[in-house]
Design a protein around this motif. Sequence first.
Motif, PDB file in Angstrom:
ATOM      1  N   PHE A  38     -16.861  12.928   2.521  1.00  0.00           N
ATOM      2  CA  PHE A  38     -16.596  11.526   2.833  1.00  0.00           C
ATOM      3  C   PHE A  38     -17.502  11.073   3.971  1.00  0.00           C
ATOM      4  CE2 PHE A  38     -12.708  13.495   1.324  1.00  0.00           C
ATOM      5  CZ  PHE A  38     -12.460  12.736   0.205  1.00  0.00           C
ATOM      6  N   TYR A  39     -18.715  10.729   3.635  1.00  0.00           N
ATOM      7  CA  TYR A  39     -19.666  10.300   4.663  1.00  0.00           C
ATOM      8  C   TYR A  39     -19.167   9.046   5.370  1.00  0.00           C
ATOM      9  CZ  TYR A  39     -23.929   8.718   6.863  1.00  0.00           C
ATOM     10  OH  TYR A  39     -24.850   8.273   7.766  1.00  0.00           O
ATOM     11  N   LEU A  40     -18.700   8.095   4.623  1.00  0.00           N
ATOM     12  CA  LEU A  40     -18.102   6.880   5.181  1.00  0.00           C
ATOM     13  C   LEU A  40     -16.698   6.784   4.617  1.00  0.00           C
ATOM     14  CD1 LEU A  40     -21.065   4.412   4.652  1.00  0.00           C
ATOM     15  CD2 LEU A  40     -20.406   5.545   6.756  1.00  0.00           C
ATOM     16  N   SER A  41     -15.705   6.704   5.465  1.00  0.00           N
ATOM     17  CA  SER A  41     -14.344   6.721   4.959  1.00  0.00           C
ATOM     18  C   SER A  41     -13.386   6.058   5.931  1.00  0.00           C
ATOM     19  CB  SER A  41     -13.916   8.168   4.720  1.00  0.00           C
ATOM     20  OG  SER A  41     -12.705   8.220   4.032  1.00  0.00           O
ATOM     21  N   ILE A  42     -12.195   5.815   5.440  1.00  0.00           N
ATOM     22  CA  ILE A  42     -11.106   5.309   6.269  1.00  0.00           C
ATOM     23  C   ILE A  42      -9.863   6.145   5.985  1.00  0.00           C
ATOM     24  CG2 ILE A  42     -11.991   2.944   6.245  1.00  0.00           C
ATOM     25  CD1 ILE A  42      -9.660   2.263   4.355  1.00  0.00           C
ATOM     26  N   LYS A  43      -8.910   6.092   6.886  1.00  0.00           N
ATOM     27  CA  LYS A  43      -7.594   6.673   6.681  1.00  0.00           C
ATOM     28  C   LYS A  43      -6.572   5.584   6.973  1.00  0.00           C
ATOM     29  CE  LYS A  43      -6.626  10.427   5.743  1.00  0.00           C
ATOM     30  NZ  LYS A  43      -6.434  11.022   4.410  1.00  0.00           N
ATOM     31  N   CYS A  44      -5.499   5.599   6.209  1.00  0.00           N
ATOM     32  CA  CYS A  44      -4.452   4.589   6.352  1.00  0.00           C
ATOM     33  C   CYS A  44      -3.098   5.242   6.531  1.00  0.00           C
ATOM     34  CB  CYS A  44      -4.396   3.700   5.118  1.00  0.00           C
ATOM     35  SG  CYS A  44      -5.887   2.751   4.823  1.00  0.00           S
ATOM     36  N   ASN A  45      -2.214   4.528   7.199  1.00  0.00           N
ATOM     37  CA  ASN A  45      -0.812   4.902   7.316  1.00  0.00           C
ATOM     38  C   ASN A  45      -0.028   3.834   6.567  1.00  0.00           C
ATOM     39  OD1 ASN A  45       1.867   5.210   8.072  1.00  0.00           O
ATOM     40  ND2 ASN A  45       1.366   5.783  10.163  1.00  0.00           N
ATOM     41  N   CYS A  46       0.636   4.240   5.505  1.00  0.00           N
ATOM     42  CA  CYS A  46       1.354   3.277   4.652  1.00  0.00           C
ATOM     43  C   CYS A  46       2.868   3.426   4.772  1.00  0.00           C
ATOM     44  CB  CYS A  46       0.911   3.451   3.199  1.00  0.00           C
ATOM     45  SG  CYS A  46      -0.819   3.059   2.932  1.00  0.00           S
ATOM     46  N   THR A  47       3.349   3.805   5.934  1.00  0.00           N
ATOM     47  CA  THR A  47       4.788   4.015   6.112  1.00  0.00           C
ATOM     48  C   THR A  47       5.512   2.797   6.677  1.00  0.00           C
ATOM     49  OG1 THR A  47       4.456   4.943   8.329  1.00  0.00           O
ATOM     50  CG2 THR A  47       4.457   6.498   6.487  1.00  0.00           C
ATOM     51  N   TYR A  48       4.810   1.724   6.891  1.00  0.00           N
ATOM     52  CA  TYR A  48       5.425   0.537   7.473  1.00  0.00           C
ATOM     53  C   TYR A  48       6.207  -0.260   6.424  1.00  0.00           C
ATOM     54  CZ  TYR A  48       2.179   1.662  11.197  1.00  0.00           C
ATOM     55  OH  TYR A  48       1.484   2.322  12.178  1.00  0.00           O
ATOM     56  N   ASN A  49       7.263  -0.898   6.860  1.00  0.00           N
ATOM     57  CA  ASN A  49       8.071  -1.769   6.002  1.00  0.00           C
ATOM     58  C   ASN A  49       8.475  -1.049   4.713  1.00  0.00           C
ATOM     59  OD1 ASN A  49       9.455  -4.046   5.257  1.00  0.00           O
ATOM     60  ND2 ASN A  49       7.647  -5.162   4.556  1.00  0.00           N
ATOM     61  N   ASN A  50       9.106   0.131   4.877  1.00  0.00           N
ATOM     62  CA  ASN A  50       9.567   0.934   3.735  1.00  0.00           C
ATOM     63  C   ASN A  50       8.445   1.273   2.768  1.00  0.00           C
ATOM     64  OD1 ASN A  50      12.270   1.092   4.581  1.00  0.00           O
ATOM     65  ND2 ASN A  50      12.675  -0.945   3.759  1.00  0.00           N
ATOM     66  N   ASN A  51       7.312   1.704   3.309  1.00  0.00           N
ATOM     67  CA  ASN A  51       6.142   2.120   2.521  1.00  0.00           C
ATOM     68  C   ASN A  51       5.514   0.991   1.707  1.00  0.00           C
ATOM     69  OD1 ASN A  51       6.442   4.761   3.463  1.00  0.00           O
ATOM     70  ND2 ASN A  51       7.870   5.254   1.831  1.00  0.00           N
ATOM     71  N   LYS A  52       5.644  -0.230   2.179  1.00  0.00           N
ATOM     72  CA  LYS A  52       5.064  -1.383   1.478  1.00  0.00           C
ATOM     73  C   LYS A  52       3.847  -1.963   2.196  1.00  0.00           C
ATOM     74  CE  LYS A  52       9.415  -2.675  -0.605  1.00  0.00           C
ATOM     75  NZ  LYS A  52      10.504  -3.612  -0.634  1.00  0.00           N
ATOM     76  N   VAL A  53       3.652  -1.583   3.473  1.00  0.00           N
ATOM     77  CA  VAL A  53       2.558  -2.132   4.273  1.00  0.00           C
ATOM     78  C   VAL A  53       1.717  -0.987   4.818  1.00  0.00           C
ATOM     79  CG1 VAL A  53       1.954  -3.494   6.313  1.00  0.00           C
ATOM     80  CG2 VAL A  53       3.904  -4.166   4.912  1.00  0.00           C
ATOM     81  N   CYS A  54       0.398  -1.101   4.661  1.00  0.00           N
ATOM     82  CA  CYS A  54      -0.535  -0.085   5.165  1.00  0.00           C
ATOM     83  C   CYS A  54      -1.325  -0.627   6.355  1.00  0.00           C
ATOM     84  CB  CYS A  54      -1.523   0.310   4.072  1.00  0.00           C
ATOM     85  SG  CYS A  54      -0.766   1.088   2.644  1.00  0.00           S
ATOM     86  N   HIS A  55      -1.674   0.281   7.249  1.00  0.00           N
ATOM     87  CA  HIS A  55      -2.533  -0.044   8.390  1.00  0.00           C
ATOM     88  C   HIS A  55      -3.656   0.981   8.421  1.00  0.00           C
ATOM     89  CE1 HIS A  55       0.198  -2.865  10.580  1.00  0.00           C
ATOM     90  NE2 HIS A  55       1.065  -2.275   9.783  1.00  0.00           N
ATOM     91  N   ILE A  56      -4.881   0.523   8.619  1.00  0.00           N
ATOM     92  CA  ILE A  56      -6.017   1.427   8.780  1.00  0.00           C
ATOM     93  C   ILE A  56      -5.882   2.087  10.141  1.00  0.00           C
ATOM     94  CG2 ILE A  56      -8.521   1.587   9.023  1.00  0.00           C
ATOM     95  CD1 ILE A  56      -8.721  -0.785   7.048  1.00  0.00           C
ATOM     96  N   THR A  57      -5.942   3.440  10.153  1.00  0.00           N
ATOM     97  CA  THR A  57      -5.776   4.195  11.399  1.00  0.00           C
ATOM     98  C   THR A  57      -7.065   4.862  11.857  1.00  0.00           C
ATOM     99  OG1 THR A  57      -5.039   6.136  10.169  1.00  0.00           O
ATOM    100  CG2 THR A  57      -3.345   4.620  10.979  1.00  0.00           C
ATOM    101  N   LYS A  58      -8.021   5.096  10.948  1.00  0.00           N
ATOM    102  CA  LYS A  58      -9.298   5.709  11.311  1.00  0.00           C
ATOM    103  C   LYS A  58     -10.410   5.084  10.484  1.00  0.00           C
ATOM    104  CE  LYS A  58      -7.698  10.337  12.507  1.00  0.00           C
ATOM    105  NZ  LYS A  58      -7.862  11.774  12.229  1.00  0.00           N
ATOM    106  N   LEU A  59     -11.532   4.866  11.143  1.00  0.00           N
ATOM    107  CA  LEU A  59     -12.741   4.399  10.439  1.00  0.00           C
ATOM    108  C   LEU A  59     -13.841   5.420  10.658  1.00  0.00           C
ATOM    109  CD1 LEU A  59     -12.967   0.615  11.306  1.00  0.00           C
ATOM    110  CD2 LEU A  59     -12.539   1.620   9.086  1.00  0.00           C
TER     111      LEU A  59
END
Length: 59
Positions: A38-59
């Motif tokens: 993964f030369y260029l990638s992101i990571k997300c946390n999708c545990t918000y609002n009962n697993n309905k909302v994701c937030h990017i945590t790493k770029l």
Amino acid sequence: MFQRWGLKASPKWNISGEPCSGAAIDDKYDIEKNLDLFYLSIKCNCTYNNNKVCHITKL
């Protein structure tokens, strides 16, 4: 762009238009330990609002 240049996107790339999908939310992939995959990638946390909302945590 790929079609015009006669290229295909790597199957590891997320071209779905949804940034928080695939390896971005899969815990088995650590982008910092797999830079060759993964030369260029992101990571997300999708545990918000009962697993309905994701937030990017790493770029």
